[in-house]
Design an enzyme around this catalytic site. Structure first.
Site, PDB file in Angstrom:
ATOM      1  N   TYR A  98      -3.974  13.724   4.830  1.00  0.00           N
ATOM      2  CA  TYR A  98      -2.302  14.141   4.784  1.00  0.00           C
ATOM      3  C   TYR A  98      -2.111  15.425   5.582  1.00  0.00           C
ATOM      4  CZ  TYR A  98      -1.556   9.952   2.059  1.00  0.00           C
ATOM      5  OH  TYR A  98      -1.147   8.619   1.555  1.00  0.00           O
ATOM      6  N   GLU A 140      -3.089   5.980  -4.353  1.00  0.00           N
ATOM      7  CA  GLU A 140      -4.435   5.644  -3.737  1.00  0.00           C
ATOM      8  C   GLU A 140      -5.676   5.713  -4.480  1.00  0.00           C
ATOM      9  OE1 GLU A 140      -3.758   7.624   0.142  1.00  0.00           O
ATOM     10  OE2 GLU A 140      -1.773   6.435   0.318  1.00  0.00           O
ATOM     11  N   GLY A 270       3.162 -16.541   9.026  1.00  0.00           N
ATOM     12  CA  GLY A 270       3.537 -16.132   7.453  1.00  0.00           C
ATOM     13  C   GLY A 270       3.070 -17.049   6.804  1.00  0.00           C
ATOM     14  N   THR A 272       0.112 -17.705   5.659  1.00  0.00           N
ATOM     15  CA  THR A 272      -1.210 -17.575   5.069  1.00  0.00           C
ATOM     16  C   THR A 272      -1.198 -17.112   3.925  1.00  0.00           C
ATOM     17  OG1 THR A 272      -1.177 -15.440   6.654  1.00  0.00           O
ATOM     18  CG2 THR A 272      -2.376 -17.296   7.518  1.00  0.00           C
TER      19      THR A 272
END
Length: 394
Positions: A98, A140, A270, A272
């Site tokens: 970052y 995260e 799409g 899936t």
């Protein structure tokens, strides 16, 4: 939240920054990759750099975040942050990166806007950036902590490789070592990282298309993208027995664990994530009311069609509608066929349903508008987009 000192500066300059982001982001990426070429080895997609999609997505996310801080000063845009955080963890993004992005992005802002970037403007936008970055770093960190291992990439062996519709290939992977395996969730995805022709590693996310919660295999279905770097290598070069790197599973567009009705509206490849969700619902003998809607060129081009129809048949309260540009002579058992573009008004939509969309961006925009017109609350509709989120950028 945004300080009172920075608020009037952001209000005064948000429009200018947004207007100039199409010039800022290409300079940012060029400058960053010149200083840190290692970021092109397995982190950033060169294909998305070439087509400009990554730059658009970055610009959109930063401006979206700033506008949210102005309009909703006591909250953060949780849906936006969650989507980005899941993508980042699937690529192994670390907190120190970052700072690299900050330094190069703000160099580009100064290079494009020049003297307009006064110390007060730079300070205010620095505050916006780090409010967003710190929120993402926290999300995260929490996502990484939930994994069964502390590795961002592990080796998996190709157990099988089978063609399906829509010029796609289904890969089944099994663990290549004894690293603890994190179960995925239906609707989620993993990143695949492989070496491409010039020796650099490139990564791409692919939905888990079957047995998402398994700890003994990973199943993905990959459509050939001629302009990409990963899918051609996977489909044309990777063979059974080969070992490739996979990330832990991530993805925030997963069904809620309720008994509320669910509508899955997809087009093309799409299908899936919907195939994975249907497979999971069938494996858990769910009694949820399920409405599966799909659009494709022809019945033969529908990827994973046999798996999807088996899942629908196994569910006690499911219906399937498929819109085709070229209809077959007879309808397959268990599915109602329609011609042309998807028309949700042709289906009795269940009340109180959660809705998940996946497919080309124009398709999702059109269907979302139709669903809202039909009375579905916007807050009930979520979407999965393959690659950088250009819907957010818009």
């Amino acid at each position: 939240m945004l300080s009172e000192k920075s608020r009037p500066v952001i209000e005064a300059t948000a429009g200018v920054v947004a207007e100039n982001m199409p010039q800022i982001t290409p300079k940012f990426y060029g400058h960053m990759f010149e200083a840190h070429p290692e970021l092109l080895d397995g982190v950033f997609s060169r294909a998305n750099q070439r087509n400009g999609e990554q730059a658009q997505a970055l610009a959109g996310s930063i401006v979206k975040f700033a506008v949210h801080l102005l309009e909703h000063p006591d909250t953060l845009p949780e849906a936006v942050l969650a989507r980005i955080a899941h993508k980042h963890t699937a690529l192994g993004i670390t907190p120190d990166q970052y700072q690299i992005v900050y330094e190069n992005l703000f160099w580009a802002i100064g290079d494009v806007l020049g003297e307009a970037v006064t110390p007060e403007v730079a300070e205010a936008w620095t505050e916006v950036y780090w409010l967003m970055a710190d929120a993402l770093i926290k999300l995260e960190k929490d996502l990484y902590a939930k994994q069964a291992n502390d590795k961002m990439w592990t080796d998996w062996k190709v157990a099988s490789k089978e063609p399906t519709g829509n010029a796609a290939m289904t890969f089944r992977f099994v663990p290549a070592d004894n690293t603890p395996v994190t179960p995925g969730e239906p609707g989620g995805y993993v990143s695949v990282r492989i070496k491409v022709e010039d020796g650099l590693r490139q990564a791409r996310q692919y939905s888990l298309s079957q047995h998402a919660e398994s700890t003994t295999e990973r199943v993905i279905t990959v459509k050939l993208d001629e302009a990409g770097e990963v899918s051609p290598m996977l489909i044309q070069s990777v063979q059974e027995g080969d070992v490739v790197e996979l990330s832990n599973p991530y993805g925030e567009i997963v069904p809620t664990r309720t008994e509320a009705p669910i509508v899955l509206a997809t087009a093309g490849i799409g299908i899936t994530p919907a195939a994975s969700i249907l497979n999971s619902l069938a494996e858990h003998h769910s009694s949820r009311q399920v409405t599966f809607l799909h659009a494709d060129a022809s019945w033969d081009s529908v990827a994973l069609r046999d798996q999807v129809m088996e899942s629908v048949a196994a569910l006690e309260n499911a219906q399937a509608h498929v819109w085709l540009g070229q209809a077959p002579e007879s309808a397959p058992e268990g599915v109602e066929l329609h011609e042309g573009r998807m028309d949700v008004s042709a289906v009795q939509l269940p009340e109180g349903a959660e809705v998940i969309l996946c497919g080309p961006l124009p398709f999702m925009k059109s269907v979302r508008s139709d669903l809202i017109e039909a009375g579905v609350p916007a807050t009930a509709i979520r979407y999965e987009i393959f690659g950088p989120d250009l819907w957010l950028a818009a």
